[in-house]
Motif scaffolding. Sequence first.
Motif, mmCIF file in Angstrom:
data_model
loop_
_atom_site.group_PDB
_atom_site.id
_atom_site.type_symbol
_atom_site.label_atom_id
_atom_site.label_comp_id
_atom_site.label_asym_id
_atom_site.label_seq_id
_atom_site.Cartn_x
_atom_site.Cartn_y
_atom_site.Cartn_z
ATOM 1 N N MET A 141 61.114 65.840 63.682
ATOM 2 C CA MET A 141 60.043 65.110 64.223
ATOM 3 C C MET A 141 60.519 63.901 65.159
ATOM 4 N N GLU A 142 61.499 63.163 64.894
ATOM 5 C CA GLU A 142 62.029 62.109 65.783
ATOM 6 C C GLU A 142 62.578 62.938 67.008
ATOM 7 N N ILE A 143 63.443 63.891 67.109
ATOM 8 C CA ILE A 143 63.779 64.810 68.167
ATOM 9 C C ILE A 143 62.498 65.018 68.932
ATOM 10 N N ALA A 144 61.371 65.493 68.565
ATOM 11 C CA ALA A 144 60.319 65.885 69.469
ATOM 12 C C ALA A 144 59.854 64.541 70.006
ATOM 13 N N ASP A 152 54.523 71.174 67.032
ATOM 14 C CA ASP A 152 53.782 72.335 66.585
ATOM 15 C C ASP A 152 53.700 73.335 67.793
ATOM 16 N N ARG A 153 53.988 73.029 68.780
ATOM 17 C CA ARG A 153 53.994 74.306 70.057
ATOM 18 C C ARG A 153 55.518 74.587 70.461
ATOM 19 N N PRO A 157 62.984 71.765 68.260
ATOM 20 C CA PRO A 157 63.446 70.573 67.413
ATOM 21 C C PRO A 157 63.702 71.128 65.895
ATOM 22 N N ARG A 158 62.995 71.980 65.448
ATOM 23 C CA ARG A 158 63.175 72.305 64.189
ATOM 24 C C ARG A 158 64.341 73.476 64.073
ATOM 25 N N VAL A 159 64.397 74.323 65.191
ATOM 26 C CA VAL A 159 65.501 75.310 65.140
ATOM 27 C C VAL A 159 66.909 74.590 65.316
ATOM 28 N N LEU A 160 67.103 73.399 66.210
ATOM 29 C CA LEU A 160 68.265 72.806 66.378
ATOM 30 C C LEU A 160 68.489 72.222 65.028
#
Length: 214
Positions: A141-144, A152-153, A157-160
Motif C-alpha cells: 500500500m505504501e509503494i502504491a 487494485d488495478r 506493488p504486491r508482486v514486488l
Amino acid sequence: MTGLRERKKQRTRDALIRAAHELFITQGYEATTVDQIAEAVEVSQRTFFRYFTNKEEVALFVQGMVTGRFQEAFRTRPIDEHPMESLRHTLDATWDGLSLAIGEIVPLELHMKMWQVIEMTPALVTANLRLSLVMEEKLAMEIARRTGVDIDRDPRPRVLVAAFAGVMSAAGRQVGLCGDASLETARRVTNAYVDHLGPALSADWSRDHGSCTV
C-alpha cells in the motif's frame, strides 16, 4: 521522558519475554505453559495477560518490533526512489542499530536462539507468516501511494513486496538451520539472498553467482 510507572511496566514485560524465550529454547514452545512463564518472573498469570494475549504473542514480540522498525524506516525513504532500492536501503538501515534495539529487550544470543525456535516450530512458522502477510500488505500500500498507482488495478506493488518477502523468508530459514548463528551471520545471509533476487529473475543461470550459505 518515560515515567517511573511506564519503566516498571516495561521491565516486567521484558522479563516475561526473556523468561518465555529461555523456556521455549530449553523445553520447547509447545511444552511451555503461561503459568511456567509467569512463575519464572514471580508474577501471576493475570499479570502475564496484562501484557500478552497468549504464548504466540510473547514468542514473536521481538520479531514484531523488528518488523515495525523496518516499516517505519521504509516510510522515510525518498519518495522518488525506485521501490526496490527503497526496500534494499531500508533493509540496510534496519540492520544498523538492531543489536542495540534487541538488546534492550533480550540478550542478543537469546534472540538468535529464539529465531531458530521460531523457524523450527510449525505453530510459530504459521503465526509469523500471518504477521508477515500484514506487513507485506502495508508495504504494498505504501509503494502504491508513493508511486501513484492504483493497487487494485496494478499488481506491481504486491508482486514486488511478495518477491522481496519471499527472499527474506528463505534467508530466515537458512539462518534458522545454523546451530550458532549470530546477528552478523543473519545480516550477511539475508543481504546475500536479497542480492540474488535480481539475478534469479533475469540473469543467465548457466553462470554461478556465488554462494550465500551460512
